[in-house]
Design an enzyme around this catalytic site. Structure first.
Site, PDB file in Angstrom:
ATOM      1  N   LYS A  33     -13.347   0.190  -5.267  1.00 33.57           N
ATOM      2  CA  LYS A  33     -14.175   0.596  -3.744  1.00 33.57           C
ATOM      3  C   LYS A  33     -15.358   0.823  -4.681  1.00 33.57           C
ATOM      4  CE  LYS A  33     -11.998   0.058   0.134  1.00 33.57           C
ATOM      5  NZ  LYS A  33     -11.567   0.501   1.790  1.00 33.57           N
ATOM      6  N   HIS A  87       8.249 -26.535   5.116  1.00 30.79           N
ATOM      7  CA  HIS A  87       7.560 -27.807   4.638  1.00 30.79           C
ATOM      8  C   HIS A  87       6.834 -27.699   3.013  1.00 30.79           C
ATOM      9  CE1 HIS A  87       7.607 -29.667   8.448  1.00 30.79           C
ATOM     10  NE2 HIS A  87       7.207 -28.437   8.717  1.00 30.79           N
ATOM     11  N   GLU A 126       0.989  -0.934   0.174  1.00 37.50           N
ATOM     12  CA  GLU A 126      -0.425  -0.172  -0.074  1.00 37.50           C
ATOM     13  C   GLU A 126       0.609   1.075  -0.070  1.00 37.50           C
ATOM     14  OE1 GLU A 126      -3.805   0.346   2.630  1.00 37.50           O
ATOM     15  OE2 GLU A 126      -3.540  -2.067   2.892  1.00 37.50           O
TER      16      GLU A 126
END
Ligand code: F6R
Length: 358
Positions: free
Chosen positions: A352, A258, A242
């Site tokens: 948005k 892993h 950001e």
């Protein structure tokens, strides 16, 4: 044409790039934490909330990370599980025995508004944390407790306001011991730290400025440890995205041992752009410390480099925030090295806006 790299010791230049005052807002983090621990929740009337068997913090982005700080920091102090929900819907277990914190800095994030409505419909006890917006309107109408926090900064620069109230409320509800002293000490510690990593401190002595240089034109990969620095790794990634408008990725020990460590062979053109940051904390399990040492050896040949950043300070909260603060500053300096304004988040705003238009 050779473009001159931005000089991070140029204070005036840093401020000129920063149209929305992100640098000032970050300097205000210690004060935010103090205000939040002393004042912000004091007038909030809490209903008698009994028989809570789980807690959900629902929010997104800068408003959700406080939930992760709460979850990690209180893991060994609280008797009920805390889940952070970043979605429109809530997990199936949410019901009358759930305490839901609905957290949205703007109060207008649609996923959080939807989760808030669902929490109410399922009979959960709800507490909202916001500056206003639709969320404040709804909770006032519904008679739900509201922690109204100060406006005026970006959500990601309001971590003190978004996180500390959850701690204070859980204390007031008797679900956590009183942590006023530890919170106050943390605020005091990061205020001192600010002198070392803030813009006035020269690059030669400033870990955050040095980190920004290491990450400049590189692909930052941040590794933390489950249960301690995992939340910081996620925070650094978000802040680099950001503030510096750059990609970044994060993962945690031991899980990355892993799978992810196998992926450092191809393609070399990508791998040699990776700068790895490993977040270290003295409380990490001795086997994790051993894992980190072996892992560095396995991956070191194909990547640009590894930088380890150790937490500092006394107490879990200070150590957690020392790393958060170091990364927050590094992300602002990285923005400056790219010559960009850290404040605006056009891609989020556009998304948005597009969604609101439907
Ligand atoms: C912007 C930022 C974002 C927002 C997110 C949710 O500074 O940090 O990650 O936090 O888009 O918005 P709010 O916090 O208003 O609910």
């Amino acid at each position: 044409m050779v473009v001159q790299q931005f000089d991070l010791n140029n204070l005036e230049g840093l401020c000129r790039l920063d149209s929305t005052g992100m640098i000032d807002a970050l300097a205000g983090l210690p004060a935010q934490c103090l205000l939040a621990v002393r004042d912000i929740c004091s007038s909030v009337e809490l209903p008698s909330i009994e028989a809570i068997s789980n807690i959900v913090v629902t929010g997104l982005g800068g408003s959700a990370i406080g939930g992760d700080l709460l979850r990690v920091y209180t893991a060994d102090k609280i008797q009920v599980p805390i889940t952070v929900n970043r979605d429109y819907s809530l997990p199936g277990f949410v019901g009358p025995d759930t305490l839901v914190f609905a957290v949205s800095y703007s109060g207008n994030t649609e996923e959080t508004l939807s989760a808030y409505k669902e929490a109410r419909a399922r009979g959960a006890s709800v507490i909202a944390i916001t500056t206003g917006g639709e969320l404040a309107g709804m909770v006032e109408k519904d008679g739900v407790p509201l922690v109204r926090i100060p406006t005026g900064c970006a959500p990601r620069a309001a971590t003190g306001y978004l996180f500390i109230p959850t701690l204070v409320i859980l204390q007031r509800l008797g679900m956590l011991p009183d942590m006023t002293d530890e919170t106050t000490a943390m605020a005091g510690f990061i205020k001192e730290l600010q002198k070392k990593i803030g813009p006035e401190s020269p690059r030669e002595e400033n870990v955050s400025k040095q980190l920004a240089h290491k990450l400049y034109k590189k692909l930052p990969v941040i590794w933390g440890v489950t249960g301690t620095t995992e939340v910081v790794a996620q925070r650094w990634k978000g802040q680099i995205n950001e503030n510096a408008k750059a990609p970044a990725y994060w993962n945690v020990f031991p899980e990355l041992n892993h799978n992810e460590i196998v992926g450092f062979e191809y393609p070399l053109e990508v791998l040699n752009k990776i700068h790895l940051v490993i977040l270290r904390d003295k409380q990490d399990h001795p086997r994790i410390q051993k894992r980190i040492e072996v892992t560095k050896d396995i991956i070191k040949d194909t990547i640009d480099g590894v930088t380890e950043v150790w937490s500092s300070g006394e107490g879990d909260l200070a150590r957690l925030f020392s790393l958060v603060y170091t990364g927050d500053y590094a992300s602002l300096y990285l923005a400056a090295l790219y010559g960009i304004d850290p404040g605006p988040v056009k891609a989020i705003d556009f998304l948005k806006w597009e969604l609101a238009a439907e």
